[in-house]
Enzyme design. Structure first.
Site, PDB file in Angstrom:
ATOM      1  CE1 TYR A 193      23.579 -44.447 -31.479  1.00 49.23           C
ATOM      2  CE2 TYR A 193      21.781 -45.980 -31.112  1.00 49.23           C
ATOM      3  CZ  TYR A 193      23.052 -45.558 -30.837  1.00 49.23           C
ATOM      4  OH  TYR A 193      23.824 -46.243 -29.919  1.00 49.23           O
ATOM      5  CB  CYS A 194      24.683 -45.358 -35.542  1.00 52.64           C
ATOM      6  SG  CYS A 194      26.037 -46.402 -36.134  1.00 52.64           S
ATOM      7  CG  LEU A 195      24.667 -47.178 -41.240  1.00 50.04           C
ATOM      8  CD1 LEU A 195      26.151 -47.036 -40.987  1.00 50.04           C
ATOM      9  CD2 LEU A 195      24.315 -48.635 -41.497  1.00 50.04           C
TER      10      LEU A 195
END
Length: 601
Positions: A333-335
């Site tokens: 998720y994301c980073l």
């Protein structure tokens, strides 16, 4: 092996000392103290300016003014536009004198809800807000299409000018906002008294480092992050949580979730009924989750390679040993998705076939079009942030949160000012807001490498990013990929996430676009109102479809995207079996979920 041994075994080896420079390369005796003075001065200045470089901002505006001064035709055009807009406003006011229901002379942007109330359509507030919108439009014209101004610099000056104008919006001025005026007359000014009290409380909490009002009702392990499980592995950077099964049989391949370390992991295990982890476990998946340590000054030298090695790679070793399964579904998720993609590229280069599939949520691997967040990431800004991080050893979460709030200032700053301080009301706290207030830090070295190697230099998409001192390429990842993006994402714009189609040669890439923002669109449990998504798989050899065409031609489905992804996971699994135990002899349970690291302040 004891827990202490396991912690020490994953310690980051010391960085070898660089050789002493030759006499010719050796800096002058005054270099180090003067350089330290510069860094200390800029570090303290950065705290006052919320990490925004005054020099960088000044250079952008000077360049805009210089190009505008050399464009007499543009100046004439702006003068004509100012005159026409003045005439439009004058004619609108005349029409209102004859017909109070006259249509406006300019409509706000679709996402601008500041003047949607009925009170704003009454005299004189209709003229006031129409005048503001015309002024805002003129400034947009003034800061765009200036010949010779680079597109990136144009976006910066346009964005900053828009922020300054929003600060002066009539909705933020008590005597120009009809809703505030009405509330003041109705309550005899009580709303302003309550608003002042709200402001004082918020200010005291902010300066003392306390969370916002209402967060105390939400506690990790009590009504947040409560899906049962055990911490089965710990090193100096992560705890690995294995969640307890709730079905008699489970799908063979476990799911390893790599969340972003920019915030606490439990946005994906938010609360009962709103937990992606809870949903996956109920559907018969064995789920593991990384919980990142909240770093302090002692972790200042942890870099991206340390996060890869001690994060997804260490977790993957533990997951395969505990479950006995040779392949694992990876989700980031994301980073965390960017880091997992880097890890997957390194594994593909080295012939490591332990990934059964790769799912990314709101994740970018090509940063050439990273949205408005790129406005804060230039050489001047990164160097400025590095000085602040060098001084304290990390980037504080509150310093980082300011940039994200500015991206949506009308929703996150000015609307709150009106609601909490001018109307004197409090927006009730919910689970997602409480999680968002649970701030984390970013180590100096890691965040510097992340900004420079990924955002500034775009090394990952260009095949220059190095893992274990050798470059990796997303193109080498051959496992099935599913990329989830959200339509309202200001951090990872969906068109940027879509670029995964151009970067991999795997047999299939499935792209899923859901409505909502960077966080709210992901926390989209079944039954969530007004949720919809689009989903399509592109096979190897099929012609590329551009993002706009994809959006226009892909059928829209109603409801949460979670069941669609879960079915995709099942389609890429190899059957079912009895659930594995929680932990193993080599990795015995250490703590009850959610563990220790998530509770670190």
């Amino acid at each position: 092996m004891t827990e202490h041994d396991r912690l020490d075994s994953d310690a980051v080896p010391p960085t070898p000392c660089a050789p002493f420079p030759s006499e010719e390369a050796r800096p002058s005796p005054g270099f180090y103290p003067t350089h330290a003075l510069d860094r200390a001065f800029k570090a303290n200045l950065a705290r006052l300016t919320a990490g925004i470089s005054p020099a960088g901002l000044a250079s952008v505006y000077f360049e805009w003014l210089a190009h505008l001064a050399l464009s007499p035709g543009k100046q004439v055009e702006l003068g004509e536009k100012a005159l026409r807009k003045s005439l439009r406003l004058s004619q609108y006011a005349q029409r209102l004198a004859r017909d109070p229901a006259s249509p406006p002379c300019i409509d706000p942007m679709a996402h601008d809800r500041r003047f949607a109330g009925e009170a704003w359509q009454q005299w004189p507030y209709n003229v006031i807000h129409q005048s503001f919108l015309l002024t805002q439009q003129w400034w947009h014209n003034a800061t765009t299409e200036v010949e010779g101004l680079p597109p990136q610099r144009e976006r910066v000056v346009n964005f900053v000018t828009r922020q300054l104008l929003d600060r002066c919006s009539p909705s933020n001025v008590p005597w120009l906002n009809p809703e505030v005026v009405a509330a003041t007359l109705r309550t005899g000014g009580r709303n302003l008294v309550d608003g002042w009290q709200n402001f004082v409380v918020d200010w005291e909490r902010a300066v003392s480092g306390k969370p916002p009002v209402g967060v105390e009702r939400f506690r990790v392990g009590e009504n947040l992050a409560v899906t049962p499980g055990k911490v089965v592995y710990r090193n100096r950077l992560i705890e690995l949580i294995q969640y307890a099964p709730t079905t008699e049989r489970v799908h063979a391949e476990p799911v390893l979730i790599v969340p972003a370390w920019i915030m606490k992991y439990y946005v994906l295990d938010l609360a009962p009924g709103k937990s992606l982890v809870e949903y996956l476990v109920a559907q018969g998946h064995t789920v593991f989750m990384i919980s990142w340590r909240n770093p302090g000054s002692d972790e200042r030298d942890l870099g991206m390679e340390d996060y890869r090695r001690l994060g997804p790679m260490a977790a993957l070793d533990a997951v395969t040993e505990i479950t006995g399964q040779p392949r694992v579904h990876g989700m980031g998720y994301c980073l965390g998705g960017t880091l997992l993609s880097i890890a997957a590229a390194g594994m593909a280069r080295d012939g490591d076939e332990r990934l059964a599939s790769l799912t990314t949520l709101a994740t970018q691997v090509d940063f050439t079009e990273a949205g408005e967040l790129m406005l804060f990431i230039g050489e001047s800004e990164v160097a400025y942030l590095e000085n602040m991080m060098w001084d304290q050893g990390y980037l504080d979460g509150y310093q980082m949160a300011g940039a994200f709030q500015i991206l949506r200032s009308n929703d996150l700053i000015w609307s709150r000012l009106v609601h909490d301080y001018l109307l004197g009301e409090r927006q009730p706290m919910n689970e997602l807001m409480a999680w968002n207030a649970d701030i984390t830090r970013m180590p100096y070295r890691m965040h510097s490498e992340y900004l420079r190697r990924l955002f500034l230099d775009n090394d990952l998409a260009s095949g220059r990013y190095q893992v274990s001192h050798r470059p990796v390429a997303i193109q080498n990842v051959r496992v099935p990929i599913l990329a989830v993006a959200t339509t309202g994402d200001h951090v990872a714009p969906w068109q940027s996430v879509y670029k995964i189609h151009l970067l991999t040669d795997t047999d299939e890439v499935t792209f899923l676009l859901t409505n909502g923002g960077h966080n709210a669109g992901i926390v989209s449990e079944p039954g969530h109102p007004r949720r919809r998504f689009q989903m399509r798989t592109q096979r190897h050899g099929e012609p590329y479809v551009d993002p706009l065409s994809w959006q226009e031609t892909t059928p829209e489905q109603q409801g949460s995207w979670w069941p669609a992804w879960q079915q995709w996971l099942v389609a890429h699994s190899s059957g079912t079996l009895a659930p594995p135990g929680l932990g193993s002899q080599r990795h015995p349970p250490l703590d009850e979920a959610p563990g220790r690291y998530v509770r670190q302040p």
